[in-house]
Design a protein around this motif. Structure first.
Motif, mmCIF file in Angstrom:
data_model
loop_
_atom_site.group_PDB
_atom_site.id
_atom_site.type_symbol
_atom_site.label_atom_id
_atom_site.label_comp_id
_atom_site.label_asym_id
_atom_site.label_seq_id
_atom_site.Cartn_x
_atom_site.Cartn_y
_atom_site.Cartn_z
ATOM 1 N N GLN A 6 9.816 -0.323 -7.900
ATOM 2 C CA GLN A 6 9.786 -0.507 -6.453
ATOM 3 C C GLN A 6 10.456 0.679 -5.752
ATOM 4 N N GLU A 7 11.639 1.037 -6.243
ATOM 5 C CA GLU A 7 12.401 2.125 -5.636
ATOM 6 C C GLU A 7 11.681 3.460 -5.777
ATOM 7 N N ARG A 8 11.029 3.670 -6.908
ATOM 8 C CA ARG A 8 10.271 4.910 -7.138
ATOM 9 C C ARG A 8 9.146 5.040 -6.123
ATOM 10 N N ILE A 9 8.418 3.950 -5.896
ATOM 11 C CA ILE A 9 7.301 3.981 -4.955
ATOM 12 C C ILE A 9 7.811 4.174 -3.530
ATOM 13 N N GLU A 10 8.872 3.474 -3.167
ATOM 14 C CA GLU A 10 9.448 3.635 -1.831
ATOM 15 C C GLU A 10 9.960 5.054 -1.620
ATOM 16 N N ALA A 11 10.550 5.649 -2.655
ATOM 17 C CA ALA A 11 11.051 7.017 -2.543
ATOM 18 C C ALA A 11 9.892 7.990 -2.330
ATOM 19 N N GLN A 12 8.801 7.753 -3.013
ATOM 20 C CA GLN A 12 7.631 8.643 -2.902
ATOM 21 C C GLN A 12 6.928 8.480 -1.548
ATOM 22 N N LEU A 13 6.756 7.239 -1.109
ATOM 23 C CA LEU A 13 6.019 6.977 0.137
ATOM 24 C C LEU A 13 6.908 7.011 1.372
ATOM 25 N N GLY A 14 8.166 6.677 1.186
ATOM 26 C CA GLY A 14 9.057 6.498 2.322
ATOM 27 C C GLY A 14 9.024 5.039 2.744
ATOM 28 N N LEU A 15 10.129 4.566 3.287
ATOM 29 C CA LEU A 15 10.255 3.152 3.653
ATOM 30 C C LEU A 15 9.234 2.751 4.712
ATOM 31 N N GLU A 16 9.045 3.587 5.719
ATOM 32 C CA GLU A 16 8.117 3.256 6.806
ATOM 33 C C GLU A 16 6.677 3.147 6.284
ATOM 34 N N ASP A 17 6.249 4.120 5.492
ATOM 35 C CA ASP A 17 4.884 4.073 4.947
ATOM 36 C C ASP A 17 4.711 2.918 3.965
ATOM 37 N N THR A 18 5.764 2.575 3.238
ATOM 38 C CA THR A 18 5.689 1.433 2.334
ATOM 39 C C THR A 18 5.442 0.155 3.122
ATOM 40 N N LYS A 19 6.149 -0.015 4.234
ATOM 41 C CA LYS A 19 5.943 -1.199 5.078
ATOM 42 C C LYS A 19 4.533 -1.205 5.665
ATOM 43 N N ILE A 20 4.051 -0.055 6.104
ATOM 44 C CA ILE A 20 2.689 0.048 6.640
ATOM 45 C C ILE A 20 1.676 -0.307 5.562
ATOM 46 N N LEU A 21 1.897 0.194 4.353
ATOM 47 C CA LEU A 21 1.003 -0.123 3.234
ATOM 48 C C LEU A 21 0.947 -1.621 2.999
ATOM 49 N N GLN A 22 2.095 -2.275 2.976
ATOM 50 C CA GLN A 22 2.137 -3.719 2.753
ATOM 51 C C GLN A 22 1.385 -4.472 3.847
ATOM 52 N N GLU A 23 1.542 -4.038 5.084
ATOM 53 C CA GLU A 23 0.827 -4.680 6.201
ATOM 54 C C GLU A 23 -0.679 -4.475 6.073
ATOM 55 N N LEU A 24 -1.094 -3.263 5.735
ATOM 56 C CA LEU A 24 -2.523 -2.973 5.589
ATOM 57 C C LEU A 24 -3.138 -3.752 4.425
ATOM 58 N N LEU A 25 -2.410 -3.850 3.326
ATOM 59 C CA LEU A 25 -2.935 -4.580 2.175
ATOM 60 C C LEU A 25 -3.122 -6.058 2.495
ATOM 61 N N LEU A 26 -2.206 -6.626 3.258
ATOM 62 C CA LEU A 26 -2.360 -8.019 3.655
ATOM 63 C C LEU A 26 -3.582 -8.191 4.566
ATOM 64 N N LYS A 27 -3.767 -7.265 5.494
ATOM 65 C CA LYS A 27 -4.951 -7.309 6.361
ATOM 66 C C LYS A 27 -6.231 -7.223 5.527
ATOM 67 N N ILE A 28 -6.219 -6.370 4.521
ATOM 68 C CA ILE A 28 -7.394 -6.218 3.659
ATOM 69 C C ILE A 28 -7.645 -7.482 2.851
ATOM 70 N N GLU A 29 -6.569 -8.070 2.358
ATOM 71 C CA GLU A 29 -6.706 -9.255 1.514
ATOM 72 C C GLU A 29 -7.383 -10.413 2.244
ATOM 73 N N VAL A 30 -7.187 -10.518 3.535
ATOM 74 C CA VAL A 30 -7.757 -11.637 4.280
ATOM 75 C C VAL A 30 -9.094 -11.301 4.957
ATOM 76 N N LEU A 31 -9.625 -10.104 4.694
ATOM 77 C CA LEU A 31 -10.946 -9.759 5.235
ATOM 78 C C LEU A 31 -11.981 -10.747 4.715
ATOM 79 N N GLU A 32 -12.933 -11.038 5.555
ATOM 80 C CA GLU A 32 -14.016 -11.933 5.152
ATOM 81 C C GLU A 32 -15.307 -11.146 5.029
ATOM 82 N N PRO A 33 -16.153 -11.522 4.063
ATOM 83 C CA PRO A 33 -17.436 -10.808 3.916
ATOM 84 C C PRO A 33 -18.375 -11.065 5.079
#
Length: 145
Positions: free
Chosen positions: A118-145
């Motif tokens: 977790q820390e390795r990924i956050e260090a590479q992406l940065g905390l702000e981008d990690t949070k944005i990634l998590q938000e985007l992934l949740l939006k993607i997960e609930v997409l409907e066909p």
């Protein structure tokens, strides 16, 4: 390695980009979890079982949001290693999964390695981008066909 990464280009296909990203993230977690002898998928299953045990296979599949057949296939090695067991009455169809003492110990050990990933990924992406990634992934997960 930098040169290799600089030569990589995004595809116009969102699906392909997500699959590539998923493989890269899985590789990082599996690398860090290797000393625990668990894959990130196995670690996730054990954590979910611990959180809601005893749990049926169907309820666990729904909680993890994983196909039941895929989950059953992933449970077998965990049972063979003695990390989980079924506490349902003999002869009943509905399994009730719990962690064994060894399973609980394995999670504690693996959690340290998971946290490092977790820390390795956050260090590479940065905390702000990690949070944005998590938000985007949740939006993607609930997409409907």
């Amino acid at each position: 390695m930098k040169t290799e990464n600089q030569n990589k280009k995004s595809s116009v296909c969102n699906c392909l980009n997500l699959r590539r990203a998923s493989l890269a993230i899985t590789e990082i977690y599996d690398h860090y979890l290797a000393p625990s002898q668990l894959s990130v998928s196995q670690f996730s299953i054990l954590k979910h079982i611990r959180a809601i045990e005893p749990v049926s296979v169907s309820a666990l599949a729904a909680e993890i949001r994983l196909d039941r057949t895929t989950l059953v296939r992933n449970l077998k090695p965990l049972e063979q290693q003695g990390l989980i067991h079924d506490i349902a009455q003999p002869g009943t169809r509905n399994r009730q999964l719990c962690l064994t003492a060894a399973g609980k110990e394995k999670i504690e050990l693996a959690h340290v390695y998971w946290q490092q990933a977790q820390e390795r990924i956050e260090a590479q992406l940065g905390l702000e981008d990690t949070k944005i990634l998590q938000e985007l992934l949740l939006k993607i997960e609930v997409l409907e066909p």
